[in-house]
Scaffold this active site. Structure first.
Site, short mmCIF file in Angstrom:
data_model
loop_
_atom_site.label_atom_id
_atom_site.label_comp_id
_atom_site.label_asym_id
_atom_site.label_seq_id
_atom_site.Cartn_x
_atom_site.Cartn_y
_atom_site.Cartn_z
N HIS A 86 17.23 47.90 -75.37
CA HIS A 86 17.62 49.16 -74.57
C HIS A 86 17.08 48.90 -73.07
CE1 HIS A 86 18.28 51.25 -78.23
NE2 HIS A 86 18.38 52.48 -77.64
N CYS A 94 19.23 43.81 -81.52
CA CYS A 94 18.08 44.79 -81.77
C CYS A 94 16.83 43.75 -82.24
CB CYS A 94 18.31 45.66 -82.75
SG CYS A 94 16.97 46.91 -83.14
N GLU A 97 18.14 56.50 -74.48
CA GLU A 97 19.14 57.35 -75.58
C GLU A 97 19.52 58.62 -74.87
OE1 GLU A 97 20.68 56.34 -78.39
OE2 GLU A 97 19.72 54.57 -78.30
N CYS A 113 13.42 44.20 -75.79
CA CYS A 113 14.00 45.44 -76.60
C CYS A 113 15.61 45.67 -75.85
CB CYS A 113 13.55 46.80 -76.43
SG CYS A 113 14.38 48.32 -77.10
N ASP A 173 22.94 47.45 -83.54
CA ASP A 173 21.60 47.95 -82.87
C ASP A 173 21.65 49.20 -83.55
OD1 ASP A 173 19.42 48.13 -80.96
OD2 ASP A 173 20.44 49.50 -79.82
N SER A 174 20.21 49.90 -83.37
CA SER A 174 20.04 51.13 -83.60
C SER A 174 20.73 52.29 -82.89
CB SER A 174 18.62 51.55 -83.54
OG SER A 174 18.23 51.55 -82.20
N1 DGL Z 1 17.18 48.16 -79.10
C1 DGL Z 1 16.03 47.96 -80.09
C2 DGL Z 1 15.39 46.83 -79.96
O1 DGL Z 1 15.83 46.02 -79.26
C3 DGL Z 1 15.18 49.28 -80.49
C4 DGL Z 1 15.42 50.56 -80.21
C5 DGL Z 1 14.67 51.41 -81.38
O2 DGL Z 1 13.53 51.62 -81.16
O3 DGL Z 1 15.67 51.75 -82.11
O4 DGL Z 1 14.40 46.72 -80.66
#
Ligand code: DGL
Length: 278
Positions: free
Chosen positions: A187, A75, A153, A185, A12-13
């Protein structure tokens, strides 16, 4: 040759993919995991899709170089940007997060009105909308929620500000009377309390972490790739940013002691011109 006892590579990012890693290890506790958070270039959501595609392929190459038996693109933004490339580029199976969440949302909704929330990149790509609207019975309402990733984050999941921002982002979906909301997402499961509070108890939340873990399970069994009886389980976490301590602190805040150590890693650079457009 793919080795059964090799780790599952997850990326993931940042810390969002940890929700997917957690769901995978809950369902497949004997499997080893190698996780990379591309913290040097996080967040992906606001970045141009070509950049996200290049970053993602660089991270996936790094996982493959370390001998993983499967790739999990944990992600949504990366999945939307480069899924097809990844399936063509690697010999190991590739699992992403959008398809599993779409399938579950389709079977969950009773009134045919489905909400999707995600980063600007994911919502702007139309990936969820296109896959869901193949079913003519469904109407999709999509909202980008960029500040949600910032909160996670920063390790903030339960402040009054989170609730106020959630109210602002989600009011149009509540007004649209969706009965199912896809957390598009990885997150966002960390904000599930706030999201569920604002949407109310009658709206079903579909989360890419648990749905993706089921897909990983299905694919490992189907391809005869489960870890063997003598496998030694290891969970290794890597980050591309310049502070392993920051990633570890945040992971502890969000996940407890499951993440015990973080190593720093650098990805190689690739030139997108060498890769056929996906
Ligand atoms: N966790 C990532 C997703 O599922 C995105 C987070 C980011 O913007 O880096 O899209």
């Amino acid at each position: 040759m793919i080795v059964n006892d090799a780790p599952i590579g997850i990326f993931d990012s940042g810390v969002g993919g940890l929700t997917v890693a957690r769901a995978i290890s809950a369902q497949l506790p004997r499997e080893s995991i190698l996780y990379i958070g591309d913290t040097a270039r996080s967040p992906y959501g606001p970045k141009p899709i070509a950049d996200v595609r290049r970053y993602s392929l660089e991270v996936l190459d790094t996982l493959v170089d370390q001998g993983v038996k499967m790739l999990v693109i944990a992600c949504n933004t990366a999945s939307a940007a480069m899924l097809r490339d990844a399936r063509e580029r690697y010999d190991v199976p590739v699992v992403e997060v959008i398809g599993p969440a779409v399938r579950t949302a389709m079977s969950t909704s009773r009134n045919g009105r489905i909400g999707v929330i995600g980063t600007e990149g994911t919502i702007g790509s139309g990936a969820y909308q296109d896959m869901l609207e193949v079913n003519e019975r469904l109407t999709v309402f999509a909202e980008a929620c960029p500040r949600f990733v910032e909160f996670v984050e920063a390790g903030i999941t339960d402040s009054a500000e989170v609730l106020a921002v959630a109210e602002e982002y989600l009011a149009p979906l509540r007004d649209a009377e969706v009965d199912t909301l896809v957390l598009g997402c990885t997150h966002y499961p960390f904000l599930e309390g706030a999201i569920s509070y604002v949407m109310g108890p009658d709206v079903s939340l579909v989360s890419s972490d648990t749905e993706t873990a089921k897909d990983v399970y299905r694919q490992l069994v189907g391809r005869d790739l489960l870890a063997g009886p003598d496998a030694v389980t290891r969970h290794v976490y890597e980050a591309t940013g310049d502070s392993a301590a920051d990633f570890l602190r945040l992971a502890h805040r969000l996940m407890g002691r499951e993440v015990s150590e973080v190593q720093l890693v650098q990805t190689g650079a690739i030139d997108l011109r060498d890769i056929p457009s996906g």
